[in-house]
Motif scaffolding. Structure first.
Motif, PDB file in Angstrom:
ATOM      1  N   LEU A  80      37.590  36.822  19.519  1.00 57.35           N
ATOM      2  CA  LEU A  80      38.700  37.347  20.302  1.00 57.35           C
ATOM      3  C   LEU A  80      38.247  37.384  21.757  1.00 57.35           C
ATOM      4  O   LEU A  80      37.411  38.211  22.129  1.00 57.35           O
ATOM      5  N   GLN A  81      38.776  36.464  22.539  1.00 59.10           N
ATOM      6  CA  GLN A  81      38.489  36.443  23.973  1.00 59.10           C
ATOM      7  C   GLN A  81      39.483  37.358  24.661  1.00 59.10           C
ATOM      8  O   GLN A  81      40.696  37.159  24.550  1.00 59.10           O
ATOM      9  N   MET A  82      38.960  38.349  25.369  1.00 61.21           N
ATOM     10  CA  MET A  82      39.813  39.332  26.021  1.00 61.21           C
ATOM     11  C   MET A  82      39.596  39.268  27.525  1.00 61.21           C
ATOM     12  O   MET A  82      38.483  39.514  28.003  1.00 61.21           O
ATOM     13  N   ASN A  83      40.627  38.908  28.243  1.00 60.65           N
ATOM     14  CA  ASN A  83      40.572  38.805  29.697  1.00 60.65           C
ATOM     15  C   ASN A  83      41.499  39.833  30.336  1.00 60.65           C
ATOM     16  O   ASN A  83      42.377  40.384  29.674  1.00 60.65           O
ATOM     17  N   SER A  84      41.307  40.050  31.611  1.00 58.00           N
ATOM     18  CA  SER A  84      42.158  40.982  32.367  1.00 58.00           C
ATOM     19  C   SER A  84      42.298  42.315  31.633  1.00 58.00           C
ATOM     20  O   SER A  84      43.405  42.845  31.470  1.00 58.00           O
ATOM     21  N   LEU A  85      41.184  42.849  31.223  1.00 60.95           N
ATOM     22  CA  LEU A  85      41.208  44.068  30.431  1.00 60.95           C
ATOM     23  C   LEU A  85      41.723  45.255  31.229  1.00 60.95           C
ATOM     24  O   LEU A  85      41.488  45.366  32.442  1.00 60.95           O
ATOM     25  N   LYS A  86      42.432  46.118  30.516  1.00 58.82           N
ATOM     26  CA  LYS A  86      43.035  47.306  31.108  1.00 58.82           C
ATOM     27  C   LYS A  86      42.469  48.556  30.410  1.00 58.82           C
ATOM     28  O   LYS A  86      42.029  48.482  29.262  1.00 58.82           O
ATOM     29  N   PRO A  87      42.526  49.688  31.061  1.00 59.15           N
ATOM     30  CA  PRO A  87      42.045  50.916  30.417  1.00 59.15           C
ATOM     31  C   PRO A  87      42.738  51.182  29.080  1.00 59.15           C
ATOM     32  O   PRO A  87      42.107  51.713  28.154  1.00 59.15           O
ATOM     33  N   GLU A  88      43.985  50.796  28.951  1.00 55.65           N
ATOM     34  CA  GLU A  88      44.704  51.024  27.693  1.00 55.65           C
ATOM     35  C   GLU A  88      44.240  50.103  26.567  1.00 55.65           C
ATOM     36  O   GLU A  88      44.667  50.266  25.422  1.00 55.65           O
ATOM     37  N   ASP A  89      43.374  49.153  26.873  1.00 59.51           N
ATOM     38  CA  ASP A  89      42.773  48.327  25.822  1.00 59.51           C
ATOM     39  C   ASP A  89      41.589  49.028  25.163  1.00 59.51           C
ATOM     40  O   ASP A  89      41.032  48.519  24.190  1.00 59.51           O
ATOM     41  N   THR A  90      41.198  50.169  25.705  1.00 62.33           N
ATOM     42  CA  THR A  90      40.084  50.921  25.126  1.00 62.33           C
ATOM     43  C   THR A  90      40.397  51.318  23.692  1.00 62.33           C
ATOM     44  O   THR A  90      41.437  51.928  23.415  1.00 62.33           O
TER      45      THR A  90
END
Length: 115
Positions: A80-90
């Motif tokens: 799972l490549q995760m880009n442009s991560l946001k605090p709500e992805d925690t």
């Protein structure tokens, strides 16, 4: 017996990237449908992305355009490549793997997005 293990979590700043891996170990099988789920603090577990053995993928609206699921079928491994991560992805991210008629879960890997 199939064992599933996730790796690649960690602490990242907003806007950063992480690549999660999910390895299914055992012998004599091939993985079918695979899903990445996550569970944030005080939230129910939710499906983030899924991939079928035929190559179809599906994503939660909240991660479309930012996350990409891929797989190496020869190694029974999913990414799972995760880009442009946001605090709500925690959240704790879990891998769910279907083999024939049974599914298996990993223990999860923590992803924290914070400055």
């Amino acid at each position: 017996q199939v064992q599933v293990a996730e790796s690649g979590g960690g602490l990242v700043r907003p806007g950063g990237s992480l690549r999660l891996s999910c390895a299914a170990s055992g012998s004599g099988f091939s993985i079918d449908t695979v899903g990445w789920y996550r569970q944030g603090p005080g939230k129910p577990r939710e499906l983030v992305a899924m991939s079928t053995s035929s190559g179809r993928t599906n994503y939660a609206d909240s991660v479309k355009g930012r996350f990409t699921i891929s797989r190496d079928n020869a190694k029974n491994t999913v990414f799972l490549q995760m880009n442009s991560l946001k605090p709500e992805d925690t959240a704790v991210y879990y891998c769910n793997v279907w083999v024939w008629t049974k599914d298996y879960w990993g223990q999860g890997t923590q992803v924290t997005v914070s400055s």
